[in-house]
Design a protein around this motif. Structure first.
Motif, PDB file in Angstrom:
ATOM      1  N   UNK A  38       0.814  -1.219   0.000  1.00  0.00           N
ATOM      2  CA  UNK A  38       0.000   0.000   0.000  1.00  0.00           C
ATOM      3  C   UNK A  38       0.849   1.271   0.000  1.00  0.00           C
ATOM      4  N   UNK A  39       0.234   2.365  -0.365  1.00  0.00           N
ATOM      5  CA  UNK A  39       0.881   3.674  -0.287  1.00  0.00           C
ATOM      6  C   UNK A  39       0.835   4.192   1.142  1.00  0.00           C
ATOM      7  N   UNK A  40       1.892   4.904   1.538  1.00  0.00           N
ATOM      8  CA  UNK A  40       1.965   5.463   2.890  1.00  0.00           C
ATOM      9  C   UNK A  40       1.786   6.977   2.821  1.00  0.00           C
ATOM     10  N   UNK A  41       0.991   7.469   3.751  1.00  0.00           N
ATOM     11  CA  UNK A  41       0.620   8.883   3.803  1.00  0.00           C
ATOM     12  C   UNK A  41       0.930   9.426   5.192  1.00  0.00           C
ATOM     13  N   UNK A  42       1.410  10.665   5.255  1.00  0.00           N
ATOM     14  CA  UNK A  42       1.592  11.324   6.549  1.00  0.00           C
ATOM     15  C   UNK A  42       0.219  11.466   7.207  1.00  0.00           C
ATOM     16  N   UNK A  43       0.120  11.074   8.460  1.00  0.00           N
ATOM     17  CA  UNK A  43      -1.142  11.148   9.205  1.00  0.00           C
ATOM     18  C   UNK A  43      -1.376  12.598   9.626  1.00  0.00           C
ATOM     19  N   UNK A  44      -2.175  13.326   8.877  1.00  0.00           N
ATOM     20  CA  UNK A  44      -2.363  14.764   9.106  1.00  0.00           C
ATOM     21  C   UNK A  44      -2.861  15.051  10.518  1.00  0.00           C
ATOM     22  N   UNK A  45      -3.751  14.208  11.030  1.00  0.00           N
ATOM     23  CA  UNK A  45      -4.293  14.416  12.376  1.00  0.00           C
ATOM     24  C   UNK A  45      -3.175  14.508  13.417  1.00  0.00           C
ATOM     25  N   UNK A  46      -2.121  13.723  13.226  1.00  0.00           N
ATOM     26  CA  UNK A  46      -1.001  13.718  14.173  1.00  0.00           C
ATOM     27  C   UNK A  46      -0.210  15.027  14.132  1.00  0.00           C
ATOM     28  N   UNK A  47      -0.324  15.739  13.016  1.00  0.00           N
ATOM     29  CA  UNK A  47       0.452  16.967  12.836  1.00  0.00           C
ATOM     30  C   UNK A  47      -0.440  18.204  12.760  1.00  0.00           C
ATOM     31  N   UNK A  48      -1.723  18.037  13.095  1.00  0.00           N
ATOM     32  CA  UNK A  48      -2.678  19.146  12.934  1.00  0.00           C
ATOM     33  C   UNK A  48      -2.223  20.390  13.707  1.00  0.00           C
ATOM     34  N   UNK A  49      -1.769  20.217  14.951  1.00  0.00           N
ATOM     35  CA  UNK A  49      -1.343  21.363  15.746  1.00  0.00           C
ATOM     36  C   UNK A  49      -0.117  22.030  15.135  1.00  0.00           C
ATOM     37  N   UNK A  50       0.840  21.206  14.704  1.00  0.00           N
ATOM     38  CA  UNK A  50       2.068  21.746  14.111  1.00  0.00           C
ATOM     39  C   UNK A  50       1.764  22.509  12.816  1.00  0.00           C
ATOM     40  N   UNK A  51       0.827  21.958  12.023  1.00  0.00           N
ATOM     41  CA  UNK A  51       0.451  22.641  10.772  1.00  0.00           C
ATOM     42  C   UNK A  51      -0.309  23.918  11.085  1.00  0.00           C
ATOM     43  N   UNK A  52      -1.306  23.823  11.994  1.00  0.00           N
ATOM     44  CA  UNK A  52      -2.099  25.010  12.360  1.00  0.00           C
ATOM     45  C   UNK A  52      -1.183  26.145  12.834  1.00  0.00           C
ATOM     46  N   UNK A  53      -0.143  25.788  13.571  1.00  0.00           N
ATOM     47  CA  UNK A  53       0.781  26.813  14.072  1.00  0.00           C
ATOM     48  C   UNK A  53       1.440  27.559  12.912  1.00  0.00           C
ATOM     49  N   UNK A  54       1.625  26.862  11.775  1.00  0.00           N
ATOM     50  CA  UNK A  54       2.211  27.497  10.599  1.00  0.00           C
ATOM     51  C   UNK A  54       1.226  28.368   9.846  1.00  0.00           C
ATOM     52  N   UNK A  55      -0.059  28.119  10.033  1.00  0.00           N
ATOM     53  CA  UNK A  55      -1.075  28.868   9.284  1.00  0.00           C
ATOM     54  C   UNK A  55      -1.276  30.265   9.861  1.00  0.00           C
ATOM     55  N   UNK A  56      -0.928  30.430  11.122  1.00  0.00           N
ATOM     56  CA  UNK A  56      -1.042  31.757  11.731  1.00  0.00           C
ATOM     57  C   UNK A  56       0.287  32.513  11.636  1.00  0.00           C
ATOM     58  N   UNK A  57       1.331  31.763  11.311  1.00  0.00           N
ATOM     59  CA  UNK A  57       2.669  32.379  11.263  1.00  0.00           C
ATOM     60  C   UNK A  57       2.820  33.292  10.038  1.00  0.00           C
TER      61      UNK A  57
END
Ligand code: 4AZ
Length: 257
Positions: A238-257
């Motif tokens: 199968x294909x492997x995908x980064x689990x976005x839920x695990x990084x939601x806080x880290x990503x959100x922090x970049x959206x306000x930056x």
């Protein structure tokens, strides 16, 4: 003649090329992501591709805010804003539809080493704000979207077979989310805390090189980022995908930056 045919079959098997034997439960392996079909950018306005300054497409991405694109760390690491472009609204790479946008900042997750070690997530900041509708990130209330069997949509302009050429047009395919235990059985490096995996046991439908960084979508949310796998569309790979839920806080922090 018979020898030539035999050699061809062997070469195709080695190259992972689709043959008549690759048909599975009525789904014929065709030529499109791998095993997908053309989809319209109008219906997926948040899917973008990354190009170098010469216009060459090398990865995918997802618009998650007017100036922010989520992609894979392995697409962004080592690049500079100067040599990176985001192409928005262009279904056909050979057209001038949509626009080519400059990048002002590249954030790569600080834990990223290689795709198969996790944290394969990056955020690009665009110079201009896009009018296209962004795709929401999976959040704490979206755990159920990772349930085995959930139909995930993958999108991209990557290779249409393991050794094949990248696609001129945006392609999409549906791949079911798989159980973590099954993914861990296949790949030693699989970490369910940081990754999710999707595909059919018999293969045939998958993301491939050039699709990396692009979206895995379920329930109208970005649940995964195309990351890695052994080959493309192989049986039991199968294909492997980064689990976005695990990084939601880290990503959100970049959206306000
Ligand atoms: C790659 O090389 C790649 N089949 C992307 C996705 C997959 C494998 C490889 C999943 O970018």
């Amino acid at each position: 003649m018979r020898l030539a045919a035999l050699l061809m079959t062997m070469l195709m098997a080695l190259a992972g090329t689709a043959t008549a034997d690759d048909t599975a439960v009525g789904r014929v392996v065709d030529d499109r992501v791998v095993g997908g079909e053309r989809v319209s950018i109008a219906e997926h306005p948040w899917v973008v591709y990354l190009a170098d300054s010469g216009g060459y497409q090398f990865c995918g991405g997802t618009l998650v805010a007017p100036t922010k694109v989520v992609t894979a760390a392995h697409c962004a690491a080592g690049r500079t804003p100067r040599n990176t472009r985001v192409v928005v609204g262009r279904e056909d790479k050979n057209s001038d539809q949509g626009r080519v946008v400059r990048v002002t900042d590249i954030w790569v997750h600080s834990d990223y080493l290689t795709a198969d070690q996790g944290a394969d997530v990056a955020v690009l900041t665009l110079r201009d704000a896009m009018a296209e509708r962004p795709l929401p990130l999976a959040g704490p209330q979206d755990e159920s979207l990772y349930a085995p069997g959930t139909p995930g949509r993958v999108l991209g302009w990557g290779r249409t077979s393991e050794q094949g050429a990248v696609s001129r047009y945006l392609l999409g395919a549906t791949v079911p989310v798989m159980a973590d235990a099954d993914c861990a059985d296949v790949y030693l490096q699989y970490d369910p805390a940081e990754m999710t995996c999707a595909g059919y046991p018999e293969g045939g439908v998958d993301t491939c090189q050039g699709d990396s960084g692009g979206p895995l979508v379920a329930g109208g949310k970005l649940i995964g980022i195309t990351s890695w796998g052994e080959g493309c569309a192989r049986r039991n790979r199968p294909g492997i995908y980064t689990r976005v839920l695990a990084y939601a806080d880290a990503i959100e922090a970049q959206l306000v930056a």
